[in-house]
Design a protein around this motif. Structure first.
Motif, PDB file in Angstrom:
ATOM      1  N   SER A   1       0.825  -1.215   0.000  1.00 38.98           N
ATOM      2  CA  SER A   1       0.000   0.000   0.000  1.00 38.98           C
ATOM      3  C   SER A   1       0.858   1.264   0.000  1.00 38.98           C
ATOM      4  O   SER A   1       0.333   2.365  -0.099  1.00 38.98           O
ATOM      5  N   VAL A   2       2.185   1.107   0.110  1.00 39.92           N
ATOM      6  CA  VAL A   2       3.117   2.234   0.046  1.00 39.92           C
ATOM      7  C   VAL A   2       4.214   1.910  -0.961  1.00 39.92           C
ATOM      8  O   VAL A   2       4.420   0.752  -1.328  1.00 39.92           O
ATOM      9  N   ASP A   3       4.909   2.943  -1.403  1.00 42.24           N
ATOM     10  CA  ASP A   3       6.011   2.745  -2.352  1.00 42.24           C
ATOM     11  C   ASP A   3       7.286   2.271  -1.669  1.00 42.24           C
ATOM     12  O   ASP A   3       8.069   1.526  -2.243  1.00 42.24           O
ATOM     13  N   ILE A   4       7.522   2.745  -0.448  1.00 38.64           N
ATOM     14  CA  ILE A   4       8.725   2.378   0.283  1.00 38.64           C
ATOM     15  C   ILE A   4       8.433   2.463   1.780  1.00 38.64           C
ATOM     16  O   ILE A   4       7.630   3.281   2.220  1.00 38.64           O
ATOM     17  N   THR A   5       9.072   1.579   2.539  1.00 34.34           N
ATOM     18  CA  THR A   5       8.972   1.618   3.995  1.00 34.34           C
ATOM     19  C   THR A   5      10.372   1.795   4.567  1.00 34.34           C
ATOM     20  O   THR A   5      11.298   1.084   4.186  1.00 34.34           O
ATOM     21  N   PHE A   6      10.521   2.749   5.468  1.00 33.28           N
ATOM     22  CA  PHE A   6      11.769   2.976   6.168  1.00 33.28           C
ATOM     23  C   PHE A   6      11.483   2.695   7.634  1.00 33.28           C
ATOM     24  O   PHE A   6      10.817   3.482   8.312  1.00 33.28           O
ATOM     25  N   ALA A   7      11.943   1.517   8.108  1.00 28.85           N
ATOM     26  CA  ALA A   7      11.612   1.112   9.470  1.00 28.85           C
ATOM     27  C   ALA A   7      12.640   0.127   9.998  1.00 28.85           C
ATOM     28  O   ALA A   7      13.336  -0.541   9.241  1.00 28.85           O
ATOM     29  N   THR A   8      12.703   0.026  11.298  1.00 31.78           N
ATOM     30  CA  THR A   8      13.510  -0.982  11.958  1.00 31.78           C
ATOM     31  C   THR A   8      12.807  -2.323  11.825  1.00 31.78           C
ATOM     32  O   THR A   8      11.582  -2.407  11.934  1.00 31.78           O
ATOM     33  N   ASP A   9      13.569  -3.390  11.599  1.00 35.55           N
ATOM     34  CA  ASP A   9      13.017  -4.734  11.699  1.00 35.55           C
ATOM     35  C   ASP A   9      12.949  -5.021  13.194  1.00 35.55           C
ATOM     36  O   ASP A   9      13.938  -5.447  13.811  1.00 35.55           O
ATOM     37  N   ASN A  10      11.819  -4.729  13.796  1.00 34.40           N
ATOM     38  CA  ASN A  10      11.682  -4.783  15.243  1.00 34.40           C
ATOM     39  C   ASN A  10      11.885  -6.178  15.814  1.00 34.40           C
ATOM     40  O   ASN A  10      12.444  -6.330  16.893  1.00 34.40           O
ATOM     41  N   TYR A  11      11.431  -7.198  15.101  1.00 39.55           N
ATOM     42  CA  TYR A  11      11.621  -8.566  15.597  1.00 39.55           C
ATOM     43  C   TYR A  11      13.107  -8.913  15.608  1.00 39.55           C
ATOM     44  O   TYR A  11      13.631  -9.432  16.595  1.00 39.55           O
ATOM     45  N   LEU A  12      13.815  -8.610  14.521  1.00 40.45           N
ATOM     46  CA  LEU A  12      15.244  -8.888  14.447  1.00 40.45           C
ATOM     47  C   LEU A  12      16.010  -8.079  15.495  1.00 40.45           C
ATOM     48  O   LEU A  12      16.917  -8.602  16.161  1.00 40.45           O
ATOM     49  N   ALA A  13      15.656  -6.819  15.667  1.00 40.09           N
ATOM     50  CA  ALA A  13      16.314  -5.999  16.688  1.00 40.09           C
ATOM     51  C   ALA A  13      16.120  -6.623  18.071  1.00 40.09           C
ATOM     52  O   ALA A  13      17.062  -6.705  18.866  1.00 40.09           O
ATOM     53  N   GLY A  14      14.907  -7.079  18.359  1.00 39.55           N
ATOM     54  CA  GLY A  14      14.645  -7.759  19.623  1.00 39.55           C
ATOM     55  C   GLY A  14      15.468  -9.032  19.759  1.00 39.55           C
ATOM     56  O   GLY A  14      16.039  -9.306  20.818  1.00 39.55           O
ATOM     57  N   GLN A  15      15.531  -9.815  18.682  1.00 43.40           N
ATOM     58  CA  GLN A  15      16.334 -11.044  18.715  1.00 43.40           C
ATOM     59  C   GLN A  15      17.791 -10.737  19.034  1.00 43.40           C
ATOM     60  O   GLN A  15      18.419 -11.436  19.834  1.00 43.40           O
ATOM     61  N   LEU A  16      18.332  -9.726  18.398  1.00 45.50           N
ATOM     62  CA  LEU A  16      19.741  -9.396  18.602  1.00 45.50           C
ATOM     63  C   LEU A  16      20.035  -8.987  20.049  1.00 45.50           C
ATOM     64  O   LEU A  16      21.046  -9.413  20.617  1.00 45.50           O
ATOM     65  N   ILE A  17      19.163  -8.190  20.660  1.00 50.53           N
ATOM     66  CA  ILE A  17      19.423  -7.822  22.055  1.00 50.53           C
ATOM     67  C   ILE A  17      19.180  -9.015  22.976  1.00 50.53           C
ATOM     68  O   ILE A  17      19.836  -9.139  24.014  1.00 50.53           O
ATOM     69  N   GLY A  18      18.264  -9.906  22.601  1.00 48.56           N
ATOM     70  CA  GLY A  18      18.061 -11.131  23.382  1.00 48.56           C
ATOM     71  C   GLY A  18      19.275 -12.043  23.319  1.00 48.56           C
ATOM     72  O   GLY A  18      19.713 -12.598  24.340  1.00 48.56           O
ATOM     73  N   GLN A  19      19.845 -12.204  22.128  1.00 46.72           N
ATOM     74  CA  GLN A  19      21.053 -13.019  21.977  1.00 46.72           C
ATOM     75  C   GLN A  19      22.209 -12.421  22.781  1.00 46.72           C
ATOM     76  O   GLN A  19      22.945 -13.144  23.463  1.00 46.72           O
ATOM     77  N   TRP A  20      22.372 -11.115  22.686  1.00 43.28           N
ATOM     78  CA  TRP A  20      23.433 -10.445  23.429  1.00 43.28           C
ATOM     79  C   TRP A  20      23.239 -10.652  24.929  1.00 43.28           C
ATOM     80  O   TRP A  20      24.194 -10.965  25.660  1.00 43.28           O
ATOM     81  N   THR A  21      22.010 -10.480  25.402  1.00 40.86           N
ATOM     82  CA  THR A  21      21.714 -10.639  26.831  1.00 40.86           C
ATOM     83  C   THR A  21      22.036 -12.050  27.293  1.00 40.86           C
ATOM     84  O   THR A  21      22.698 -12.238  28.326  1.00 40.86           O
TER      85      THR A  21
ATOM     86  N   PHE B   1      12.991 -10.289  21.460  1.00 40.46           N
ATOM     87  CA  PHE B   1      13.914 -10.397  22.590  1.00 40.46           C
ATOM     88  C   PHE B   1      13.829 -11.783  23.215  1.00 40.46           C
ATOM     89  O   PHE B   1      14.851 -12.442  23.453  1.00 40.46           O
ATOM     90  N   LEU B   2      12.621 -12.229  23.485  1.00 37.93           N
ATOM     91  CA  LEU B   2      12.450 -13.545  24.107  1.00 37.93           C
ATOM     92  C   LEU B   2      12.959 -14.656  23.195  1.00 37.93           C
ATOM     93  O   LEU B   2      13.574 -15.618  23.657  1.00 37.93           O
ATOM     94  N   ASN B   3      12.735 -14.509  21.892  1.00 35.74           N
ATOM     95  CA  ASN B   3      13.252 -15.493  20.942  1.00 35.74           C
ATOM     96  C   ASN B   3      14.778 -15.509  20.980  1.00 35.74           C
ATOM     97  O   ASN B   3      15.400 -16.582  20.992  1.00 35.74           O
ATOM     98  N   GLY B   4      15.396 -14.350  20.988  1.00 37.79           N
ATOM     99  CA  GLY B   4      16.854 -14.269  21.044  1.00 37.79           C
ATOM    100  C   GLY B   4      17.414 -14.874  22.318  1.00 37.79           C
ATOM    101  O   GLY B   4      18.508 -15.451  22.313  1.00 37.79           O
ATOM    102  N   MET B   5      16.679 -14.763  23.410  1.00 36.59           N
ATOM    103  CA  MET B   5      17.082 -15.396  24.668  1.00 36.59           C
ATOM    104  C   MET B   5      16.910 -16.906  24.608  1.00 36.59           C
ATOM    105  O   MET B   5      17.492 -17.630  25.404  1.00 36.59           O
TER     106      MET B   5
END
Length: 167
Positions: free
Chosen positions: A13-33, A65-69
């Motif tokens: 419904s849009v031409d372009i989306t500029f956004a964080t991949d929130n699930y991946l960002a959560g996974q990465l901080i979960g893995q780090w934690t 985050f929980l997935n990354g943990m």
């Protein structure tokens, strides 16, 4: 047409989306934690955005985050807080976990402080704090300092812009 922050549904419904991949960002901080815990037990406070609404940025960050943990296998778009409150996390070296709370912050420092105070009242031994964003993290840090618990607690967050003094 450009969408900012949250991908629309349907995506085309849009031409372009500029956004964080929130699930991946959560996974990465979960893995780090999980890696930082090095197999130690995790007593976790989850400081979410809301508890009365399902918002994709909230569920995706939280559940990522929980997935990354290594606590949940996949995202549940119907909301947060459906994981087992205790068990084993499999990220890093793995270990036992307890989820003390899922508290709303509305993404604000005041909300983060109030949510953290509520969680500490339930269990003062929290050693991991997941927050929806940095303002909520700042509030959580303020509550931890006021409780004399500024050492030994990992505070993790997704957003990108920290307040001065919050690293």
């Amino acid at each position: 047409v450009i969408a900012l922050d949250t991908p629309p549904n349907p995506a085309d419904s849009v031409d372009i989306t500029f956004a964080t991949d929130n699930y991946l960002a959560g996974q990465l901080i979960g893995q780090w934690t999980a890696g930082q815990l090095d197999g130690k037990p995790a007593t976790i406070a989850m400081l979410d955005l809301f508890n009365d609404s399902v918002v994709s940025v909230d569920t995706r960050r939280d559940q990522g985050f929980l997935n990354g943990m290594g606590i949940v296998d996949k995202e549940d778009p119907s909301g947060n807080g459906k994981e087992a409150p205790t068990g084993k996390y499999t990220g890093g070296k793995g270990g036992d976990y307890t989820i003390v709370c899922h508290e709303p912050t509305k993404g604000s420092a005041d909300g983060g402080k109030s949510a953290m105070e509520t969680c500490l009242a339930q269990n003062p031994d929290i050693n991991v704090v997941y927050t929806i964003n940095e303002p909520a993290a700042q509030g959580a840090e303020d509550a931890l300092k006021a409780a004399g618990k500024e050492k030994g607690v990992l505070i993790v967050s997704v957003d990108g812009g920290c307040s001065p003094g919050l690293e």
